[in-house]
Scaffold this active site. Structure first.
Site, PDB file in Angstrom:
ATOM      1  N   PRO A  10      35.504  32.606  38.374  1.00 33.83           N
ATOM      2  CA  PRO A  10      34.082  32.805  38.101  1.00 33.83           C
ATOM      3  C   PRO A  10      33.807  33.577  36.819  1.00 33.83           C
ATOM      4  CG  PRO A  10      34.605  33.412  40.360  1.00 33.83           C
ATOM      5  CD  PRO A  10      35.892  33.075  39.703  1.00 33.83           C
ATOM      6  N   ASN A  11      32.818  33.114  36.107  1.00 33.00           N
ATOM      7  CA  ASN A  11      32.277  33.767  34.904  1.00 33.00           C
ATOM      8  C   ASN A  11      33.185  33.670  33.680  1.00 33.00           C
ATOM      9  OD1 ASN A  11      29.835  34.811  36.183  1.00 33.00           O
ATOM     10  ND2 ASN A  11      31.236  36.128  37.334  1.00 33.00           N
ATOM     11  N   ARG A  18      30.394  36.192  26.836  1.00 32.84           N
ATOM     12  CA  ARG A  18      30.305  37.164  27.928  1.00 32.84           C
ATOM     13  C   ARG A  18      30.882  38.516  27.504  1.00 32.84           C
ATOM     14  NH1 ARG A  18      34.136  37.299  33.324  1.00 32.84           N
ATOM     15  NH2 ARG A  18      33.046  39.046  34.323  1.00 32.84           N
ATOM     16  N   TYR A  23      35.685  41.340  26.789  1.00 33.21           N
ATOM     17  CA  TYR A  23      36.506  40.143  26.986  1.00 33.21           C
ATOM     18  C   TYR A  23      36.877  39.417  25.692  1.00 33.21           C
ATOM     19  CZ  TYR A  23      35.152  41.005  31.813  1.00 33.21           C
ATOM     20  OH  TYR A  23      34.951  41.585  33.040  1.00 33.21           O
ATOM     21  N   ASN A  74      43.704  33.372  35.973  1.00 32.60           N
ATOM     22  CA  ASN A  74      42.793  34.510  35.872  1.00 32.60           C
ATOM     23  C   ASN A  74      41.734  34.305  36.951  1.00 32.60           C
ATOM     24  OD1 ASN A  74      40.898  36.461  35.374  1.00 32.60           O
ATOM     25  ND2 ASN A  74      40.987  36.269  33.147  1.00 32.60           N
ATOM     26  N   ALA A  77      36.654  37.967  39.310  1.00 27.11           N
ATOM     27  CA  ALA A  77      36.357  38.904  40.395  1.00 27.11           C
ATOM     28  C   ALA A  77      36.965  38.484  41.733  1.00 27.11           C
ATOM     29  CB  ALA A  77      34.849  39.066  40.536  1.00 27.11           C
ATOM     30  N   GLU A  98      49.504  35.978  36.935  1.00 25.57           N
ATOM     31  CA  GLU A  98      48.110  36.447  36.955  1.00 25.57           C
ATOM     32  C   GLU A  98      47.792  37.099  35.608  1.00 25.57           C
ATOM     33  OE1 GLU A  98      47.244  39.074  40.215  1.00 25.57           O
ATOM     34  OE2 GLU A  98      45.247  39.610  39.423  1.00 25.57           O
ATOM     35  N   HIS A 100      44.644  39.092  33.310  1.00 22.50           N
ATOM     36  CA  HIS A 100      43.304  39.652  33.122  1.00 22.50           C
ATOM     37  C   HIS A 100      43.161  40.043  31.668  1.00 22.50           C
ATOM     38  CE1 HIS A 100      42.361  39.669  37.363  1.00 22.50           C
ATOM     39  NE2 HIS A 100      43.602  40.089  37.568  1.00 22.50           N
ATOM     40  N   ARG A 107      39.148  50.425  34.289  1.00 22.60           N
ATOM     41  CA  ARG A 107      37.742  50.127  34.566  1.00 22.60           C
ATOM     42  C   ARG A 107      37.354  50.652  35.953  1.00 22.60           C
ATOM     43  NH1 ARG A 107      36.547  44.099  33.192  1.00 22.60           N
ATOM     44  NH2 ARG A 107      34.410  44.920  33.266  1.00 22.60           N
TER      45      ARG A 107
END
Ligand code: DQA
Length: 144
Positions: A10-11, A18, A23, A74, A77, A98, A100, A107
């Protein structure tokens, strides 16, 4: 044809626009190109799937589970509570990494736990789009 699955949750379809301060400015298309560059020497192609819905990501894993030699994931969320994504990856037979873009550990607290990380062959965090290149190199290494 040997292919690697590039899966983004998502996103991540709006990368480039974004929150670029977090990012970066690279789009998902740029990132797919970076991964393709890394694996081209081995004759691998990239199957890139991005979806905002967990079920579609699960479907993509199932659809490509026997036709890909590895995956770069990735989860966005969904890292925090994507249990069906986790179970689909548990049934994925090849190595997967994985990724990110941001350093999730630097964060908010809610980003500090990944339900998929315990199943990954490795995790790359906080190196921006370059992290996808490293994940591609890791898959080449693991397939090696
Ligand atoms: C992200 C980190 C996640 O916490 C966030 O929800 C994202 C992007 C990253 O690439 O840094 O959507 O996965």
């Amino acid at each position: 044809m040997t292919s690697v699955l590039l899966l983004n949750g998502p996103n991540l379809g709006i990368l480039g626009e974004r929150e670029p301060e977090i990012y970066g400015h690279d789009t998902l298309e740029d990132i797919a190109g970076f991964v393709a560059d890394e694996v081209a020497g081995a004759g691998w192609k990239v199957v890139s799937v991005q979806d905002d819905c967990e079920g579609e990501l699960v479907r993509a894993i199932h659809a490509h589970r026997s036709s890909t030699v590895g995956a770069i994931v990735n989860p966005g969320a969904l890292m925090m509570a994507g249990w069906s994504l986790r179970d689909a990856l548990a049934a994925y037979p090849a190595p997967w990494i994985e990724v990110h873009l941001s350093n999730v550990w630097a964060r908010e607290q809610f980003r500090h736990e990944s339900v998929i990380a315990p199943l990954a062959s490795g995790v790359v965090v906080g190196l921006g789009a370059f992290g996808y290149r490293l994940a591609a190199r890791a898959l080449l290494h693991l397939s090696g």
